[in-house]
Write a protein that holds these residues in place. Structure first.
Motif, mmCIF file in Angstrom:
data_model
loop_
_atom_site.group_PDB
_atom_site.id
_atom_site.type_symbol
_atom_site.label_atom_id
_atom_site.label_comp_id
_atom_site.label_asym_id
_atom_site.label_seq_id
_atom_site.Cartn_x
_atom_site.Cartn_y
_atom_site.Cartn_z
ATOM 1 N N GLY A 56 64.259 -6.633 -31.220
ATOM 2 C CA GLY A 56 65.407 -5.916 -30.676
ATOM 3 C C GLY A 56 65.086 -4.639 -29.945
ATOM 4 N N ARG A 57 63.824 -4.361 -29.685
ATOM 5 C CA ARG A 57 63.470 -3.110 -29.004
ATOM 6 C C ARG A 57 63.686 -3.267 -27.501
ATOM 7 N NH1 ARG A 57 57.750 -1.797 -32.157
ATOM 8 N NH2 ARG A 57 58.660 -1.595 -34.253
ATOM 9 N N PRO A 58 64.606 -2.479 -26.923
ATOM 10 C CA PRO A 58 64.898 -2.644 -25.495
ATOM 11 C C PRO A 58 63.846 -2.015 -24.597
ATOM 12 C CG PRO A 58 66.240 -0.887 -26.416
ATOM 13 C CD PRO A 58 65.452 -1.461 -27.566
ATOM 14 N N ALA A 59 63.627 -2.656 -23.470
ATOM 15 C CA ALA A 59 62.742 -2.109 -22.442
ATOM 16 C C ALA A 59 63.450 -2.286 -21.104
ATOM 17 C CB ALA A 59 61.401 -2.830 -22.434
ATOM 18 N N THR A 60 63.785 -1.196 -20.449
ATOM 19 C CA THR A 60 64.468 -1.268 -19.159
ATOM 20 C C THR A 60 63.493 -1.734 -18.088
ATOM 21 O OG1 THR A 60 66.002 0.502 -19.767
ATOM 22 C CG2 THR A 60 65.743 0.038 -17.425
ATOM 23 N N VAL A 61 63.880 -2.767 -17.343
ATOM 24 C CA VAL A 61 63.009 -3.295 -16.299
ATOM 25 C C VAL A 61 63.527 -2.975 -14.902
ATOM 26 C CG1 VAL A 61 62.099 -5.137 -17.751
ATOM 27 C CG2 VAL A 61 64.153 -5.557 -16.391
ATOM 28 N N ALA A 62 64.821 -2.671 -14.770
ATOM 29 C CA ALA A 62 65.380 -2.331 -13.460
ATOM 30 C C ALA A 62 66.725 -1.645 -13.663
ATOM 31 C CB ALA A 62 65.547 -3.574 -12.589
ATOM 32 N N SER A 63 67.080 -0.786 -12.725
ATOM 33 C CA SER A 63 68.380 -0.107 -12.777
ATOM 34 C C SER A 63 68.747 0.331 -11.375
ATOM 35 C CB SER A 63 68.337 1.102 -13.726
ATOM 36 O OG SER A 63 67.396 2.053 -13.279
ATOM 37 N N GLY A 64 70.012 0.636 -11.187
ATOM 38 C CA GLY A 64 70.458 1.079 -9.868
ATOM 39 C C GLY A 64 71.915 1.498 -9.911
ATOM 40 N N SER A 65 72.418 1.922 -8.773
ATOM 41 C CA SER A 65 73.821 2.321 -8.658
ATOM 42 C C SER A 65 74.543 1.342 -7.741
ATOM 43 C CB SER A 65 73.936 3.747 -8.109
ATOM 44 O OG SER A 65 73.308 3.841 -6.839
ATOM 45 N N HIS A 66 75.870 1.359 -7.808
ATOM 46 C CA HIS A 66 76.666 0.481 -6.958
ATOM 47 C C HIS A 66 78.005 1.161 -6.671
ATOM 48 C CE1 HIS A 66 79.586 -0.702 -10.046
ATOM 49 N NE2 HIS A 66 78.579 -0.737 -10.908
ATOM 50 N N ASN A 67 78.681 0.666 -5.653
ATOM 51 C CA ASN A 67 80.003 1.214 -5.320
ATOM 52 C C ASN A 67 81.124 0.337 -5.854
ATOM 53 O OD1 ASN A 67 80.071 -0.976 -3.556
ATOM 54 N ND2 ASN A 67 79.591 0.258 -1.746
ATOM 55 N N GLY A 68 80.775 -0.806 -6.453
ATOM 56 C CA GLY A 68 81.765 -1.663 -7.086
ATOM 57 C C GLY A 68 82.709 -2.372 -6.139
ATOM 58 N N ASN A 69 82.516 -2.227 -4.835
ATOM 59 C CA ASN A 69 83.467 -2.800 -3.887
ATOM 60 C C ASN A 69 83.496 -4.320 -3.920
ATOM 61 O OD1 ASN A 69 84.232 -0.292 -3.008
ATOM 62 N ND2 ASN A 69 82.840 -0.260 -1.260
ATOM 63 N N LEU A 104 86.259 -1.355 -12.189
ATOM 64 C CA LEU A 104 85.517 -1.843 -11.027
ATOM 65 C C LEU A 104 86.434 -2.309 -9.901
ATOM 66 C CD1 LEU A 104 82.902 -3.954 -13.014
ATOM 67 C CD2 LEU A 104 82.409 -1.865 -11.732
ATOM 68 N N ASP A 105 87.734 -2.417 -10.203
ATOM 69 C CA ASP A 105 88.706 -2.946 -9.249
ATOM 70 C C ASP A 105 88.364 -4.400 -8.904
ATOM 71 O OD1 ASP A 105 90.999 -2.885 -7.734
ATOM 72 O OD2 ASP A 105 89.995 -2.141 -5.933
ATOM 73 N N TRP A 106 87.982 -5.165 -9.924
ATOM 74 C CA TRP A 106 87.710 -6.588 -9.770
ATOM 75 C C TRP A 106 88.838 -7.373 -10.415
ATOM 76 C CZ3 TRP A 106 81.903 -7.457 -11.456
ATOM 77 C CH2 TRP A 106 81.061 -6.750 -10.586
ATOM 78 N N GLN A 107 89.137 -8.526 -9.861
ATOM 79 C CA GLN A 107 90.043 -9.466 -10.499
ATOM 80 C C GLN A 107 89.192 -10.588 -11.088
ATOM 81 O OE1 GLN A 107 93.234 -8.679 -11.041
ATOM 82 N NE2 GLN A 107 92.677 -6.754 -10.038
ATOM 83 N N ARG A 108 89.700 -11.770 -11.169
ATOM 84 C CA ARG A 108 88.951 -12.868 -11.793
ATOM 85 C C ARG A 108 87.596 -13.037 -11.106
ATOM 86 N NH1 ARG A 108 91.987 -15.762 -15.334
ATOM 87 N NH2 ARG A 108 94.221 -15.323 -15.300
ATOM 88 N N THR A 109 86.547 -12.893 -11.893
ATOM 89 C CA THR A 109 85.191 -12.934 -11.341
ATOM 90 C C THR A 109 84.287 -13.731 -12.272
ATOM 91 O OG1 THR A 109 85.491 -10.733 -10.365
ATOM 92 C CG2 THR A 109 83.234 -11.544 -10.571
ATOM 93 N N SER A 110 83.542 -14.643 -11.709
ATOM 94 C CA SER A 110 82.590 -15.424 -12.490
ATOM 95 C C SER A 110 81.217 -14.745 -12.458
ATOM 96 C CB SER A 110 82.464 -16.840 -11.925
ATOM 97 O OG SER A 110 81.402 -17.532 -12.556
ATOM 98 N N LEU A 111 80.564 -14.676 -13.613
ATOM 99 C CA LEU A 111 79.205 -14.151 -13.676
ATOM 100 C C LEU A 111 78.172 -15.268 -13.766
ATOM 101 C CD1 LEU A 111 79.503 -10.978 -15.953
ATOM 102 C CD2 LEU A 111 79.777 -11.224 -13.483
ATOM 103 N N ALA A 112 78.592 -16.481 -13.389
ATOM 104 C CA ALA A 112 77.677 -17.622 -13.380
ATOM 105 C C ALA A 112 76.417 -17.369 -12.550
ATOM 106 C CB ALA A 112 78.404 -18.872 -12.877
ATOM 107 N N PRO A 113 76.487 -16.543 -11.456
ATOM 108 C CA PRO A 113 75.256 -16.274 -10.701
ATOM 109 C C PRO A 113 74.157 -15.604 -11.532
ATOM 110 C CG PRO A 113 77.160 -15.708 -9.376
ATOM 111 C CD PRO A 113 77.677 -16.015 -10.753
#
Length: 337
Positions: free
Chosen positions: A52-65, A111-120
């Motif tokens: 259970g020890r976390p290791a961050t591999v990537a991070s970033g910012s977004h505008n949520g659009n 995030l101002d999102w409506q129905r969104t699939s995270l299947a990707p």
């Protein structure tokens, strides 16, 4: 466990007299889980083994659009992990600032999102879990943080809006479809204000970094900006902060009356509001509590895991599946290929 490539023994660390015991660590070739956190303005991808020890591999910012623009770099980071650790990723667990029903996003006022699939974000051979970030925080504080000794643990976090969760005996309360404990949408706010979720009077409309930034006249609603403004508040801003602290206390009283926890943890800027305006917080809390709870109320403490809480909670959800009998059988089958 070593033969199954689940655990390994690390170097023993002396702790006083006697022969030191070897420390157990995740096996270097063992199963991995991917934890993906999607917040109001940023994202993070972490990995963890069965320890259970976390290791961050990537991070970033977004505008949520656009969901597509947010998910693209997350998929890229996930693919890099899979390529670097072939055959090891057993589960992908997403903690997201959104309302989740049956594993799907139905809306996100943050995030101002409506129905969104995270299947990707699905990885071949790995199960995908999608959970509200407040629920993930609550689980993390219950198992590894300030509420780890509690049986019934309530967590309330104040970030862009209000979130949280209730954990009973180590298991989060999700309701019939996963919508339980959407506390930011309780009618504790302005009854004339329409929330992004479509309801009127949600708590999110008056409490959170978004609401505070508007009340304080800030051009930036980032949590760090609001924290600085609250800490360095000018005299004319004090009533705004006191009102926010009172809202937190009053809402918390309602949640305590409803859920009867033995411990409450505060996350985000919740502890800051409480410490900056303790009188406003305590007065609102006391006036809202049932008489039988005023003299025997649960402990209210600051969370210990800070900004890592949501990712750690996502890891816990994934590891529950990976270390279950079904998950371990799947790992053995994968190793045998």
């Amino acid at each position: 466990m070593r033969q199954a490539e689940l655990l390994d023994e690390g170097e023993a660390v002396p702790h006083g007299r006697g022969r030191p015991t070897a420390a157990l660590t995740a096996h270097p070739h063992g199963p991995l889980v991917l934890a993906i956190e999607i917040g109001a303005t940023d994202w993070r991808v972490s990995t963890a083994g069965v320890d259970g020890r976390p290791a961050t591999v990537a991070s970033g910012s977004h505008n949520g659009n656009s969901p597509r623009s947010v998910l693209a770099p997350l998929r890229q980071a996930s693919d890099a992990v899979v390529e670097h650790h072939p055959g090891r990723v057993q589960a992908v667990s997403v903690a997201i600032a959104a309302t989740v029903r049956d594993g799907n996003i139905v809306q996100s006022s943050v995030l101002d999102w409506q129905r969104t699939s995270l299947a990707p974000l699905t990885v071949p051979g790995a199960e995908l879990f999608v959970t509200n970030d407040g629920t993930c925080e609550a689980l993390a504080e219950s198992r590894r943080g300030a509420a780890r000794d509690g049986r019934s643990a309530l967590h309330v976090t104040v970030l862009n809006g209000v979130g949280g969760g209730l954990v009973l005996n180590g298991t989060p309360v999700l309701g019939a479809t996963g919508l339980a404990m959407e506390i930011g949408h309780l009618p504790f706010g302005d009854p004339d204000a329409v929330c992004g979720c479509g309801a009127r009077g949600c708590w999110d409309t008056v409490l959170g970094a978004g609401a505070l930034s508007r009340s304080l006249g800030l051009s930036d609603s980032a949590t760090a900006t609001v924290e600085a403004a609250v800490t360095q508040a000018a005299p004319h801003d004090v009533p705004v902060i006191e009102a926010a602290a009172a809202s937190l206390g009053r809402g918390l009283a309602g949640l305590i009356n409803t859920t009867d926890p033995d411990i409450v943890t505060l996350g985000g800027i919740g502890p800051l509001l409480r410490s900056c305006s303790p009188k406003a917080f305590e007065a609102a809390l006391a006036s809202g509590l049932m008489r039988c709870l005023r003299d025997a109320r649960p402990r209210i403490v600051s969370g210990e895991l800070g900004s890592d809480a949501a990712s750690i909670g996502a890891i816990e959800i994934a590891l529950d599946a990976v270390t279950s009998p079904t998950g371990l059988t799947a790992w053995e089958a994968r190793r045998a290929q």
